[in-house]
Design an enzyme around this catalytic site. Structure first.
Site: not given
Length: 247
Positions: A4, A50
């Protein structure tokens, strides 16, 4: 296992998620799948990032879309280094990238960038419209195959309803143009990953990936339940566990 946003080792103070160093750390730990996110800068470069702004990562309130690539590179220099999508695909040729198209403005640029690497990219977004725009851009840019893709929120919501009411034709239709379902195990008290969901997905050749799983006992439980992938911040922990599970 999908690393991730790369891998930020515990206790690290000199690198952040989605940086060049974080992806390199995931690769060094043995990860062949990296999950990341795409935004586009003021001058049109796709970067792995992100958030839509720099506040959390760099203490700068500006939006990614409001800074140039050069400005962002300078800000990230002491945090593991900025990683553009082009750099990621070229610098890590054995890594498969799971790319979440975060910004509407990034969809076409992401699609064009991944076209030559379509065999090792999965395109996703919470927005089905956005992921389809990226897929269309990849095709227009000459991708030899369609990149893999996972369902957006609207498709998953409809799938859960169809699955719950056992409407098989609707389940088949909703799963017909995706390769994976990437979902949390539950949303509040509502379970998302159920034996029925896994069974329906596998019946149609679709994988189930669960995010974001960092506890080893949860990893083990979900793998035993039959999920195909785990999105995790702890690739260094998950990879040995997955290897033991596979053996």
């Amino acid at each position: 296992m999908l690393a991730h946003r790369g891998l930020v080792p515990e206790g690290s103070t000199d690198l952040v998620e989605n940086s060049f160093a974080a992806v390199a750390a995931a690769h060094a730990a043995g990860a062949t799948y990296v999950e990341s996110d795409c935004h586009v800068t003021l001058d049109g470069e796709v970067v792995l990032f992100h958030d839509d702004d720099l506040q959390r990562i760099a203490g700068d309130p500006r939006a990614i879309a409001a800074v140039t690539l050069a400005e962002l590179s300078e800000l990230m220099a002491g945090l593991g280094g900025l990683l553009t999508l082009d750099q990621a695909l070229e610098s890590f040729p054995t890594v498969r990238f799971n790319l979440d198209v975060k910004a509407p403005a990034a969809a076409e640029a992401v699609g064009r960038a991944v076209a030559p690497y379509a065999d090792r990219v999965l395109l996703t977004s919470f927005s089905d419209e956005r992921r389809r725009a990226a897929l269309a851009a990849a095709a227009d840019a000459g991708a030899p195959i369609r990149p893999a893709t996972s369902a957006g929120t609207q498709t998953i919501t409809r799938l859960l309803l169809a699955s719950g009411f056992r409407v098989r034709r609707a389940v088949s239709r909703l799963l017909s143009d995706v390769d994976a379902l990437q979902v949390p195990e539950r949303r509040g008290r509502v379970p998302i990953v159920t034996p029925r969901l896994i069974e329906n997905a596998h019946r149609h050749g679709v994988e189930v990936h669960v995010w974001t799983v960092n506890d080893p006992s949860d990893m083990e439980r979900l793998l035993l339940a039959g999920v195909d992938g785990l999105v995790t911040d702890r690739a260094d922990v998950a990879l040995p566990l997955a290897a033991r599970h596979a053996s």
